[in-house]
Scaffold this active site. Structure first.
Site, PDB file in Angstrom:
ATOM      1  N   LYS A 193       0.837  -1.205   0.000  1.00 28.30           N
ATOM      2  CA  LYS A 193       0.000   0.000   0.000  1.00 28.30           C
ATOM      3  C   LYS A 193       0.870   1.253   0.000  1.00 28.30           C
ATOM      4  O   LYS A 193       0.688   2.155  -0.815  1.00 28.30           O
ATOM      5  CB  LYS A 193      -0.903  -0.003   1.245  1.00 28.30           C
ATOM      6  CG  LYS A 193      -1.569   1.325   1.514  1.00 28.30           C
ATOM      7  CD  LYS A 193      -2.448   1.272   2.748  1.00 28.30           C
ATOM      8  CE  LYS A 193      -1.771   1.622   4.039  1.00 28.30           C
ATOM      9  NZ  LYS A 193      -1.504   3.049   4.275  1.00 28.30           N
ATOM     10  N   ASN A 194       1.834   1.296   0.927  1.00 31.52           N
ATOM     11  CA  ASN A 194       2.596   2.537   1.079  1.00 31.52           C
ATOM     12  C   ASN A 194       3.516   2.807  -0.107  1.00 31.52           C
ATOM     13  O   ASN A 194       3.813   3.959  -0.406  1.00 31.52           O
ATOM     14  CB  ASN A 194       3.401   2.515   2.380  1.00 31.52           C
ATOM     15  CG  ASN A 194       2.501   2.698   3.595  1.00 31.52           C
ATOM     16  OD1 ASN A 194       1.318   3.003   3.454  1.00 31.52           O
ATOM     17  ND2 ASN A 194       3.043   2.496   4.785  1.00 31.52           N
TER      18      ASN A 194
ATOM     19  N   CYS B 291      -4.744   8.531   9.600  1.00 29.68           N
ATOM     20  CA  CYS B 291      -4.885   7.847  10.884  1.00 29.68           C
ATOM     21  C   CYS B 291      -4.675   8.826  12.035  1.00 29.68           C
ATOM     22  O   CYS B 291      -3.812   9.699  11.961  1.00 29.68           O
ATOM     23  CB  CYS B 291      -3.856   6.735  11.001  1.00 29.68           C
ATOM     24  SG  CYS B 291      -4.235   5.285  10.030  1.00 29.68           S
TER      25      CYS B 291
ATOM     26  N   ARG C 210       1.519  14.561  13.272  1.00 23.65           N
ATOM     27  CA  ARG C 210       1.951  14.373  11.889  1.00 23.65           C
ATOM     28  C   ARG C 210       1.997  15.674  11.082  1.00 23.65           C
ATOM     29  O   ARG C 210       1.258  15.858  10.121  1.00 23.65           O
ATOM     30  CB  ARG C 210       1.073  13.341  11.191  1.00 23.65           C
ATOM     31  CG  ARG C 210       1.065  12.014  11.909  1.00 23.65           C
ATOM     32  CD  ARG C 210       0.236  10.987  11.206  1.00 23.65           C
ATOM     33  NE  ARG C 210       1.029  10.175  10.309  1.00 23.65           N
ATOM     34  CZ  ARG C 210       0.541   9.140   9.628  1.00 23.65           C
ATOM     35  NH1 ARG C 210      -0.706   8.818   9.730  1.00 23.65           N
ATOM     36  NH2 ARG C 210       1.314   8.446   8.834  1.00 23.65           N
TER      37      ARG C 210
ATOM     38  N   ASP D 167       4.569   0.378  12.048  1.00 27.55           N
ATOM     39  CA  ASP D 167       3.329  -0.184  11.503  1.00 27.55           C
ATOM     40  C   ASP D 167       3.113  -1.652  11.892  1.00 27.55           C
ATOM     41  O   ASP D 167       2.084  -2.232  11.546  1.00 27.55           O
ATOM     42  CB  ASP D 167       3.312  -0.048   9.968  1.00 27.55           C
ATOM     43  CG  ASP D 167       3.044   1.386   9.527  1.00 27.55           C
ATOM     44  OD1 ASP D 167       2.739   2.234  10.380  1.00 27.55           O
ATOM     45  OD2 ASP D 167       3.144   1.661   8.309  1.00 27.55           O
TER      46      ASP D 167
ATOM     47  N   ARG E  91      -8.770  -0.028   4.315  1.00 31.12           N
ATOM     48  CA  ARG E  91      -7.735   0.889   3.818  1.00 31.12           C
ATOM     49  C   ARG E  91      -6.424   0.138   3.559  1.00 31.12           C
ATOM     50  O   ARG E  91      -5.637   0.570   2.721  1.00 31.12           O
ATOM     51  CB  ARG E  91      -7.449   2.001   4.845  1.00 31.12           C
ATOM     52  CG  ARG E  91      -8.599   2.970   5.029  1.00 31.12           C
ATOM     53  CD  ARG E  91      -8.170   4.112   5.927  1.00 31.12           C
ATOM     54  NE  ARG E  91      -6.921   4.670   5.453  1.00 31.12           N
ATOM     55  CZ  ARG E  91      -6.047   5.347   6.203  1.00 31.12           C
ATOM     56  NH1 ARG E  91      -6.311   5.560   7.465  1.00 31.12           N
ATOM     57  NH2 ARG E  91      -4.939   5.813   5.691  1.00 31.12           N
TER      58      ARG E  91
END
Ligand code: UD1
Length: 422
Positions: free
Chosen positions: A22-23, A118, A123, A308, A400
């Site tokens: 995903k990232n 999230c 952030r 993560d 997600r």
């Protein structure tokens, strides 16, 4: 809203295919904005975050469509006619901010809403802003939007990041590919997703060196061309599914898994007494007898233990023998799964950035809820070995980041069911 019900106590056996990251995909997709020619990504994961990025690119005038059941993303940015990344899309996902660098490089201007994503910490985007400013951009914050312009184009520069931010590295590297002259990015992030992005940018004609190390050098070129690129394996999905047989018992082969993507994580599994074996097709993980040992874990940028995987690791340590200390060094507010695991009977004491987990013999199923993606999946994992049913609510977080989660876990014998909400 849908929920997932996990009935604990089933040993697992079989194989789980691991999807593209995903990232990595979320950084590769905005790279299409750097070129007028088409960019095709294969091995793309089928996730709502990818849909959100597709929507964002389309709102800017790019063409982006998902083919082959969503595993191929065909994109073309020959006609970018909008430089505003709207709040309504950006708020859904922080990675939307990755259009900033490419748009600035290609169009000389970009207006990007400050992101949401999230709820795991403040952030901020200061490092993105500082890096792009070092390349000659002028950036100001107005009404919740970053207004960036580079009227004379971007110029290569030497910039050292105060912290090795993944997203800032990606934005700065992408912007520098079309800047005039050479950019040297020091204290760059070294994550495999960055190596994957650079590998794609090189196929598009970029001149980049040093990816995977702390210093990345980018020599700007006048234009980039089209390319086809396979997305690297998702090391977080891999680590998550590696923990499934560890927590539930049994043996699972994660197809496509690579040791070099998860070394720090595997070191901790080894210390806890888990066996991980490299096979021709991936990584095989088993826990056949005995209780695991407690281990201390501190998250760090790659090649350290990934933040993560911290929540999933906590789920494992809840039933290990002894006391483990989990220290979160990347995000300041990332223990929101702890109170939910405690509702399942875990013994966890959160003290600032540390969680002290004292293993209990067994967790018990309960209705639980998580407020971010990795926290949600940690509750599913915990449910695999808990006594009775665990109902995980707010499943949209899982959509997600985990494609076909129910199918993949039921495929190895877990009792997992998705039930529609009201
Ligand atoms: C990426 C990953 C995310 C992962 C994180 C850390 C994507 C889409 N997401 O997020 O899953 O958890 O890396 O491995 O790839 N920071 C600042 N200023 C900035 C940028 C970041 O202070 O300008 C701070 C953040 O608040 C955070 C830390 O740096 O505390 C790490 O952030 P960063 O590496 O940028 O993570 P993301 O790219 O957002």
């Amino acid at each position: 809203m849908d929920s997932i019900i996990v009935t604990g106590g089933k040993e697992l056996s079989g194989e789980i295919p691991i999807a593209g990251a995903k990232n990595a995909c979320l950084a590769l997709m905005p790279a299409t904005l750097l070129s007028e020619e088409p960019l095709t990504l294969t091995n793309a994961p089928r996730l709502s975050d990818i849909k959100t990025m597709t929507e964002l690119l389309a709102s800017l005038g790019a063409e982006a469509s998902a083919l082959a059941d969503g595993q191929v993303l065909a994109m073309s940015s020959h006609n970018i006619d909008n430089h505003v990344a709207d709040y309504e899309i950006v708020r859904k996902m922080r990675a939307s901010n990755l259009v900033l660098g490419p748009m600035l490089a290609r169009l000389g201007q970009a207006v990007v809403s400050l992101p949401g994503g999230c709820a795991i910490g403040a952030r901020p985007m200061d490092l993105h802003i500082q890096g792009l400013t070092a390349l000659g951009a002028e950036i100001e914050l107005k009404d919740g939007y970053l207004h960036a312009k580079a009227p004379k184009g971007l110029k290569g520069a030497v910039y050292e990041m105060g912290f090795a931010s993944v997203g800032a590295t990606e934005n700065i590297v992408m912007a520098a590919t079309l800047a005039k002259g050479t950019t040297v990015l020091k204290n760059a992030a070294r994550e495999p997703e960055i190596v994957d992005l650079v590998s794609c940018l090189k196929k598009m004609g970029a001149h980049i060196d040093g990816e995977g190390t702390s210093t990345i050098t980018i020599e700007g070129v006048d234009r980039l061309h089209g390319a086809t690129h396979p997305v690297v394996t998702d090391r977080i999905e891999l680590g998550t599914y590696m923990l499934a047989p560890v927590i539930a018992g049994g043996e699972v082969e994660c197809i496509g898994g690579r040791l070099d993507l998860v070394e720090a994580f595997v070191e901790k599994l080894d210390a806890a007494g888990v066996s991980v074996e490299e096979t021709a097709r991936g990584l095989k993980v088993s826990r056949k007898n005995g209780r695991l040992s407690a281990v201390d874990v501190t998250t760090a940028p790659f090649p350290g233990f990934p933040t993560d995987l911290q929540a999933q690791m906590m789920a494992m340590l809840c039933t290990a023998d002894g006391t483990s200390v989990l220290e979160e060094k990347i995000f300041e507010n990332r223990f929101m799964h702890a109170p939910e695991l405690m509702r399942m009977g875990a013994n966890i004491d959160v003290q600032g950035g540390k969680a002290i987990v004292t293993g209990v013999e067994q967790l018990k199923g309960a209705p639980v809820m998580a407020t971010d993606l990795r926290a949600s999946v940690s509750l599913i994992l915990a449910g695999l070995a808990a006594k009775g049913d665990t109902q995980v609510n707010r499943v949209y977080h899982l959509d997600r980041g985990y494609e076909h989660l129910v199918r993949k876990l039921s495929g190895v014998g877990a009792q997992v069911e998705r039930v529609p909400g009201s």
